[in-house]
Design an enzyme around this catalytic site. Structure first.
Site: not given
Length: 561
Positions: A2, A50-51, A75-77, A337, A340, A363
């Site tokens: 969020c 962002l739900a 903002n987070g989980e 970097t 890039r 990720s």
């Protein structure tokens, strides 16, 4: 993922403040709220949502009846919110994971509250009963947070620096927008005019220490022996647990897949656990690169092996070059970097947003830093030097890879999850003997690879695939992405400009034409904010004039044709 924004002590009109908050709207495409705090002078909070959990009650600032004096934007989980609710007998009003922070704060105070959170987070908490403002950020800075604090007590908070930059210009102040340090909390006394005074700023956790929430962790107690088989079993247990707890979502889950060791382990474990959890859809995996790039070829092998719904995003060097300026604006950095590597991640995030319904994206970030995966670790002068470098890199993730991963995904309203930066997994890995964590038998990340040797989780050729930087692997072995960039930019920067670079840009003076161009673009959009980057990311212990792994003398090719 969020966007949070707050301002204390500013007498700017609300419309101007709201305009600043809207600059981070991409972080929360589902809803926006901007709220002036009733009864408090010059205090306002903004939130872009962002739900992911509790569609009905998840809007922020979050308030509950039990604590009418608390206002929370985060903002987070928080992956252990249900465990903590049960452990301490909290009576929660909503299903929002962040509500647990209100209960923890009320009972234990902000320091212990932050330490007990197992997850990724950045928060601003307003306590009107005690006239306090509290800030906090997770151990590795997976979630971003920036702060502006002036000498006269104006405090600005934003998920991205761009939400505060116009405030600086309007104030004509020497105060800087700075990243809020990961693993820290800060407490401010709130005055009647909305101005603040900092009264406490301390770390609540060190990455080398076991987290306070470990005693409540679902993985339970682990054997403490350093016998190699025991250690490898513990690594597998903690890694699988890290992926499992991150399945918490009401939106579709996907995974970035480069075909390297880290993303392949994440994707394979995610597919396995998603089936066990009974998810009603297949896991989508996403690879990006040119047709003959090593990443595309390796990811295709992994996706076939694990049975994911695989998507390949093809792009040309020309398309990548056209995206560079947008990427720099998105990142708020001029690190070579980072830019890039961000182009590919930015373009694949765009594809995910436009072509699929996956929103929560896993990720492999953090593994290289934790497990000594960069090939320059082969040149570490001692085991201790390698271990120290690993910790340094983890502490600086918020400046580089975590910044890249967050900004490129949040630019398209996606939420990133990174199991390798699980607090318990990282603390355990860093507690192992230094010699055990070094490259061995000519292979970086040997211990991690060996831990999954007989698991059949991913193909053996991927398990033992040598390190290939994301910014390199997206292009053919015949011509690297950084070469395309250097050739294109070479005509845009003159030799005279390079000769005068130290005078033009005294802080982090660019040493190549590519670096000069990146800096030019950064200064065009964010003039006066060069100190957001304290130094460039570069390999150590080896003579290097470029951060690309392919430019190093010890680079070895992989072949997956």
């Amino acid at each position: 993922m969020c966007g949070i924004w707050a301002m204390f002590g500013s007498d700017e009109c609300l419309s101007s403040q709201c305009a600043n908050a809207v600059k981070i709207a991409h972080r929360g495409p589902d809803a926006f709220r901007f709220e002036n705090i009733h009864g408090l002078a010059n205090c306002c909070l903004g939130f872009h949502r962002l739900a992911i959990l509790d569609q009905l009650h998840g809007m922020q600032p979050l308030r509950v009846k039990k604590f009418p004096f608390l206002w929370l934007c985060y903002n987070g989980e928080i992956y252990n919110h249900l465990t903590l609710k049960k452990q301490f007998g909290f009576d929660c009003q909503t299903e929002v994971d962040g509500e647990i922070l209100l209960h923890l704060y009320d009972r234990f105070g902000v320091e212990k509250a932050a330490a007990l959170l197992d997850g990724t987070f950045a928060f601003v908490l307003l306590d009107t009963r005690e006239s306090k403002v509290c800030l906090g950020r997770d151990t590795y800075g997976v979630r971003p947070l920036f702060r502006l604090l002036t000498d006269d007590g104006l405090l600005g908070v934003s998920s991205e620096a761009k939400g505060l930059m116009n405030v600086v210009r309007a104030l004509d102040t020497r105060a800087k927008v700075v990243p809020f340090l990961p693993s820290h909390f800060q407490v401010f006394e709130l005055k009647t005019d909305g101005k603040v005074k900092s009264v406490q700023f301390e770390p609540f956790h060190q990455c080398t220490d076991a987290p306070a929430h470990a005693v409540y962790d679902t993985a339970g107690r682990l054997p403490t022996s350093f016998d190699e088989n025991v250690v490898k079993g513990n690594i597998r247990t903690l890694f699988e647990n890290a992926v499992r707890k991150r399945l918490m979502a009401n939106r579709r889950i996907g995974c970035l897949l480069s075909g390297g060791l880290d993303s392949s382990l994440v994707a394979a474990t995610l597919v396995k656990l998603a089936k066990e959890a009974g998810l009603k859809y297949p896991i989508q995996t996403f690879a990006i690169g040119t047709e003959d790039s090593p990443d595309i070829l390796a990811a295709r092998k992994v996706a076939t092996y694990i049975g994911s719904e695989h998507h390949e995003v093809k792009f040309t060097a020309e398309e990548g070059i056209r995206a560079v300026e947008k990427v720099i604006v998105c990142l708020e950095t001029y690190d070579i970097t980072t830019i890039r590597a961000s182009v590919g991640m930015y373009l694949v995030s765009k594809y995910i947003r436009e072509k699929t319904d996956s929103v929560v994206i896993f990720s492999g970030e953090g593994s290289d830093e934790l497990t000594q995966g960069y090939i320059y670790f082969h040149k570490a002068p001692s085991a201790k030097a390698g271990a120290d470098e690993s910790v340094r890199l983890l502490k600086e993730l918020y400046l580089f890879d975590n910044l890249r991963a967050d900004r490129t995904t949040s630019a398209y309203g996606l939420e990133l999850r990174v199991p390798f930066l699980d607090h318990r997994l990282t603390a355990y890995y860093l507690s192992l003997p230094e010699e055990m964590r070094n490259p061995r038998h000519g292979m970086e990340k040997y211990l991690l690879r060996d831990s999954f040797r007989d698991s059949k989780l991913i193909p053996d050729e991927i398990l033992w695939r040598r390190k290939e930087a994301f910014s390199d692997g997206v292009m053919s072995l015949n011509k690297s992405w950084y070469i395309f960039l250097e050739e294109h930019i070479g005509s845009l920067v003159t030799d005279d400009q390079m000769a005068n670079a130290p005078g033009t840009f005294p802080h982090n003076a660019p040493f190549t034409k590519e670096a000069y161009y990146f800096r030019q673009v950064f200064e065009k959009h964010y003039p006066g904010h060069a100190e957001l980057l304290p130094h460039f990311w570069m390999p150590r212990w080896i003579k290097a004039t470029d951060p690309s792994a392919r430019s190093l003398s010890i680079y070895k090719l992989n072949n997956y044709n």
